[in-house]
Design a protein around this motif. Structure first.
Motif, PDB file in Angstrom:
ATOM      1  N   HIS A   1     -63.591 -17.462  12.634  1.00  0.00           N
ATOM      2  CA  HIS A   1     -63.987 -17.564  14.042  1.00  0.00           C
ATOM      3  C   HIS A   1     -62.906 -16.983  14.942  1.00  0.00           C
ATOM      4  O   HIS A   1     -63.182 -16.211  15.864  1.00  0.00           O
ATOM      5  N   ARG A   2     -61.653 -17.366  14.686  1.00  0.00           N
ATOM      6  CA  ARG A   2     -60.538 -16.895  15.522  1.00  0.00           C
ATOM      7  C   ARG A   2     -60.363 -15.381  15.413  1.00  0.00           C
ATOM      8  O   ARG A   2     -59.974 -14.736  16.374  1.00  0.00           O
ATOM      9  N   LEU A   3     -60.644 -14.811  14.253  1.00  0.00           N
ATOM     10  CA  LEU A   3     -60.470 -13.371  14.056  1.00  0.00           C
ATOM     11  C   LEU A   3     -61.343 -12.577  15.023  1.00  0.00           C
ATOM     12  O   LEU A   3     -60.945 -11.520  15.515  1.00  0.00           O
ATOM     13  N   ARG A   4     -62.541 -13.083  15.318  1.00  0.00           N
ATOM     14  CA  ARG A   4     -63.498 -12.360  16.163  1.00  0.00           C
ATOM     15  C   ARG A   4     -63.496 -12.834  17.602  1.00  0.00           C
ATOM     16  O   ARG A   4     -64.216 -12.282  18.446  1.00  0.00           O
ATOM     17  N   ASP A   5     -62.704 -13.856  17.899  1.00  0.00           N
ATOM     18  CA  ASP A   5     -62.642 -14.447  19.235  1.00  0.00           C
ATOM     19  C   ASP A   5     -61.489 -13.799  20.002  1.00  0.00           C
ATOM     20  O   ASP A   5     -60.349 -13.812  19.550  1.00  0.00           O
ATOM     21  N   ARG A   6     -61.766 -13.237  21.157  1.00  0.00           N
ATOM     22  CA  ARG A   6     -60.722 -12.566  21.931  1.00  0.00           C
ATOM     23  C   ARG A   6     -59.837 -13.543  22.689  1.00  0.00           C
ATOM     24  O   ARG A   6     -58.787 -13.152  23.206  1.00  0.00           O
ATOM     25  N   ARG A   7     -60.241 -14.799  22.771  1.00  0.00           N
ATOM     26  CA  ARG A   7     -59.430 -15.774  23.480  1.00  0.00           C
ATOM     27  C   ARG A   7     -58.197 -16.141  22.654  1.00  0.00           C
ATOM     28  O   ARG A   7     -58.156 -15.960  21.458  1.00  0.00           O
ATOM     29  N   GLY A   8     -57.212 -16.698  23.335  1.00  0.00           N
ATOM     30  CA  GLY A   8     -56.007 -17.144  22.650  1.00  0.00           C
ATOM     31  C   GLY A   8     -55.165 -16.003  22.111  1.00  0.00           C
ATOM     32  O   GLY A   8     -54.489 -16.154  21.094  1.00  0.00           O
ATOM     33  N   SER A   9     -55.167 -14.857  22.810  1.00  0.00           N
ATOM     34  CA  SER A   9     -54.435 -13.703  22.296  1.00  0.00           C
ATOM     35  C   SER A   9     -52.937 -13.936  22.262  1.00  0.00           C
ATOM     36  O   SER A   9     -52.234 -13.375  21.418  1.00  0.00           O
ATOM     37  N   SER A  10     -52.425 -14.786  23.157  1.00  0.00           N
ATOM     38  CA  SER A  10     -50.986 -15.046  23.160  1.00  0.00           C
ATOM     39  C   SER A  10     -50.547 -15.762  21.890  1.00  0.00           C
ATOM     40  O   SER A  10     -49.410 -15.608  21.443  1.00  0.00           O
ATOM     41  N   VAL A  11     -51.445 -16.553  21.307  1.00  0.00           N
ATOM     42  CA  VAL A  11     -51.123 -17.295  20.084  1.00  0.00           C
ATOM     43  C   VAL A  11     -51.549 -16.512  18.847  1.00  0.00           C
ATOM     44  O   VAL A  11     -50.777 -16.366  17.891  1.00  0.00           O
ATOM     45  N   PHE A  12     -52.790 -15.981  18.851  1.00  0.00           N
ATOM     46  CA  PHE A  12     -53.369 -15.399  17.642  1.00  0.00           C
ATOM     47  C   PHE A  12     -53.398 -13.875  17.621  1.00  0.00           C
ATOM     48  O   PHE A  12     -53.836 -13.290  16.633  1.00  0.00           O
ATOM     49  N   GLY A  13     -52.958 -13.216  18.701  1.00  0.00           N
ATOM     50  CA  GLY A  13     -53.091 -11.769  18.775  1.00  0.00           C
ATOM     51  C   GLY A  13     -52.395 -11.036  17.643  1.00  0.00           C
ATOM     52  O   GLY A  13     -52.984 -10.154  17.004  1.00  0.00           O
ATOM     53  N   LYS A  14     -51.141 -11.365  17.387  1.00  0.00           N
ATOM     54  CA  LYS A  14     -50.386 -10.693  16.321  1.00  0.00           C
ATOM     55  C   LYS A  14     -51.024 -10.971  14.965  1.00  0.00           C
ATOM     56  O   LYS A  14     -51.146 -10.082  14.117  1.00  0.00           O
ATOM     57  N   TRP A  15     -51.458 -12.200  14.740  1.00  0.00           N
ATOM     58  CA  TRP A  15     -52.115 -12.562  13.480  1.00  0.00           C
ATOM     59  C   TRP A  15     -53.397 -11.756  13.296  1.00  0.00           C
ATOM     60  O   TRP A  15     -53.676 -11.255  12.199  1.00  0.00           O
ATOM     61  N   ARG A  16     -54.203 -11.603  14.356  1.00  0.00           N
ATOM     62  CA  ARG A  16     -55.444 -10.830  14.252  1.00  0.00           C
ATOM     63  C   ARG A  16     -55.150  -9.391  13.830  1.00  0.00           C
ATOM     64  O   ARG A  16     -55.814  -8.839  12.943  1.00  0.00           O
ATOM     65  N   THR A  17     -54.169  -8.782  14.484  1.00  0.00           N
ATOM     66  CA  THR A  17     -53.842  -7.384  14.179  1.00  0.00           C
ATOM     67  C   THR A  17     -53.417  -7.229  12.723  1.00  0.00           C
ATOM     68  O   THR A  17     -53.881  -6.316  12.016  1.00  0.00           O
ATOM     69  N   GLU A  18     -52.542  -8.099  12.258  1.00  0.00           N
ATOM     70  CA  GLU A  18     -52.060  -8.021  10.886  1.00  0.00           C
ATOM     71  C   GLU A  18     -53.179  -8.260   9.881  1.00  0.00           C
ATOM     72  O   GLU A  18     -53.287  -7.558   8.867  1.00  0.00           O
TER      73      GLU A  18
ATOM     74  N   PHE B   1     -55.144 -25.814  11.852  1.00  0.00           N
ATOM     75  CA  PHE B   1     -54.400 -24.812  12.601  1.00  0.00           C
ATOM     76  C   PHE B   1     -55.344 -23.878  13.347  1.00  0.00           C
ATOM     77  O   PHE B   1     -55.080 -23.481  14.485  1.00  0.00           O
ATOM     78  N   PHE B   2     -56.467 -23.502  12.741  1.00  0.00           N
ATOM     79  CA  PHE B   2     -57.353 -22.499  13.328  1.00  0.00           C
ATOM     80  C   PHE B   2     -58.511 -23.087  14.123  1.00  0.00           C
ATOM     81  O   PHE B   2     -59.264 -22.323  14.742  1.00  0.00           O
ATOM     82  N   CYS B   3     -58.674 -24.380  14.114  1.00  0.00           N
ATOM     83  CA  CYS B   3     -59.680 -25.003  14.993  1.00  0.00           C
ATOM     84  C   CYS B   3     -59.202 -24.825  16.432  1.00  0.00           C
ATOM     85  O   CYS B   3     -58.007 -24.943  16.723  1.00  0.00           O
ATOM     86  N   ARG B   4     -60.123 -24.565  17.348  1.00  0.00           N
ATOM     87  CA  ARG B   4     -59.727 -24.306  18.726  1.00  0.00           C
ATOM     88  C   ARG B   4     -60.785 -24.812  19.695  1.00  0.00           C
ATOM     89  O   ARG B   4     -61.975 -24.656  19.464  1.00  0.00           O
TER      90      ARG B   4
ATOM     91  N   TYR C   1     -60.071 -31.286  13.914  1.00  0.00           N
ATOM     92  CA  TYR C   1     -59.616 -31.110  15.297  1.00  0.00           C
ATOM     93  C   TYR C   1     -58.416 -30.173  15.333  1.00  0.00           C
ATOM     94  O   TYR C   1     -57.698 -30.009  14.345  1.00  0.00           O
ATOM     95  N   PRO C   2     -58.162 -29.527  16.489  1.00  0.00           N
ATOM     96  CA  PRO C   2     -57.081 -28.544  16.562  1.00  0.00           C
ATOM     97  C   PRO C   2     -55.706 -29.187  16.669  1.00  0.00           C
ATOM     98  O   PRO C   2     -55.521 -30.168  17.399  1.00  0.00           O
ATOM     99  N   VAL C   3     -54.741 -28.655  15.937  1.00  0.00           N
ATOM    100  CA  VAL C   3     -53.351 -29.045  16.152  1.00  0.00           C
ATOM    101  C   VAL C   3     -52.908 -28.455  17.489  1.00  0.00           C
ATOM    102  O   VAL C   3     -53.525 -27.549  18.027  1.00  0.00           O
TER     103      VAL C   3
END
Length: 338
Positions: free
Chosen positions: A31-48, A223-226, A243-245
């Protein structure tokens, strides 16, 4: 709104998972991979992660929509079982009864727009789901292979950090349980979840009523729940609240950076040892014989170096070691991964 009805017996059977669940983290990370929200937290992870994928996303998109319902069988559960590691979870997925596959996929088909359901020929992901719903072995094997490939690309490289985040959350819930019992534990869950005895309410995309009926509740930090927690669609499955950490807002999985060179001297080594089992800043000061301000400063340096996680617990903060910090404390020996 989600409303979980908790009896006195259920309250005595509330427990927190001991570790992250590989299946939940795999599905929720997709879900997080395709979600554009939270780029400050997950952006680098998505790219990699995207650079490592090899076509798995196309197949997984058919069974895990970007939003809304995804099949319960993708995150297997057993009464009283520990969270699944990947191999055990995949075996449980492979053993899914045919009627469960058929029922869950029928719900998925009902929840998807008609234009999506009508797409594709015999080799399309949606066509694969049709054969999967019939309980055939080959399409289930293809789905499991895609999940394994995706997990290797997007979850496995980051597992120590995921585990450290979940363990830090568990430390906070454990202290709440010791301080005030299950009532206090439920009251300290993230802000989208509210304990109004005897009902646990949570922000949720649809209205749901879940009656525990004496089965208790497993709290599974993820970790990936949001945004909102997740529960099974089928109320007869063992009750789990995912639930999200809490994320600090910094990029996830950031490396230790240049601060590691500052970690010298006997005092800071003593601070690292004192944090081994988790402690507040006040406890850290007492254990190491330094002032409160000094303990806070040392913890800050360790946190910047990627060796310590710090989360707020009521009016205080709780420090725990990351896998890197634990490895450094133990002379470079890596932590066992599940």
């Amino acid at each position: 709104m989600l409303r979980i009805h908790v009896s006195g017996v259920d309250l005595s059977r509330v427990r927190t998972a001991t570790r992250p669940d590989a299946m939940w983290e795999t599905i929720l990370s997709f879900h997080r991979l395709r979600d554009r929200r939270g780029s400050s937290v997950f952006g680098k992870w998505r790219t990699e992660s995207r650079t490592r994928l090899n076509g798995e996303a196309r197949l997984l998109s058919a069974v895990v929509p970007l939003r809304g319902y995804f099949p319960d069988f993708l995150t297997p559960s057993q009464e009283g079982a520990e969270p699944f590691g990947l191999d055990v979870g995949m075996e449980a997925l492979r053993d899914t009864p045919a009627d469960r596959l058929h029922g869950d996929l029928a719900l998925l088909a009902e929840s998807r727009p008609a234009v999506v359901r009508a797409r594709g020929g015999g080799g399309s992901p949606t066509a694969l789901l049709d054969t999967l719903a019939e309980g055939r072995t080959e399409p289930l094997g293809r789905l499991i292979a895609a999940l394994r490939g995706y997990h290797r690309a997007a979850v496995e490289p980051y597992w120590p950090h995921i585990q450290a985040s979940v363990e830090a959350d568990r430390a906070i819930r454990g202290r709440a349980l010791l301080d005030g019992g299950a009532d206090e534990l439920l009251a300290t869950l993230p802000s989208m979840i509210r304990w109004r005895a005897p009902v646990l309410e949570a922000d949720y995309p649809v209205d749901r009523e879940l009656h525990l009926d004496g089965r208790g509740l497993l709290l599974q930090p993820s970790f990936f729940c949001r945004g909102t927690p997740v529960v099974y669609r089928d109320p007869h499955l063992p009750p789990v609240l995912v639930y999200p950490v809490t994320h600090s807002g910094a990029p996830a999985f950031a490396g230790p950076g240049p601060w590691l060179g500052r970690l010298v001297g006997h005092t800071r080594s003593a601070v690292l040892q004192a944090i081994d089992k988790g402690c507040t800043t006040s406890e850290l000061a007492r254990r190491t014989g330094v002032s409160l301000a000094s303990a806070s400063q040392h913890a800050c340096v360790l946190r910047e170096a990627g060796l310590v996680l710090t989360l707020r617990h009521g009016s205080s903060v709780l420090h725990t070691l990351t896998p890197l910090g634990a490895s450094l404390l133990r002379g470079g020996a890596p932590l066992a991964m599940s």
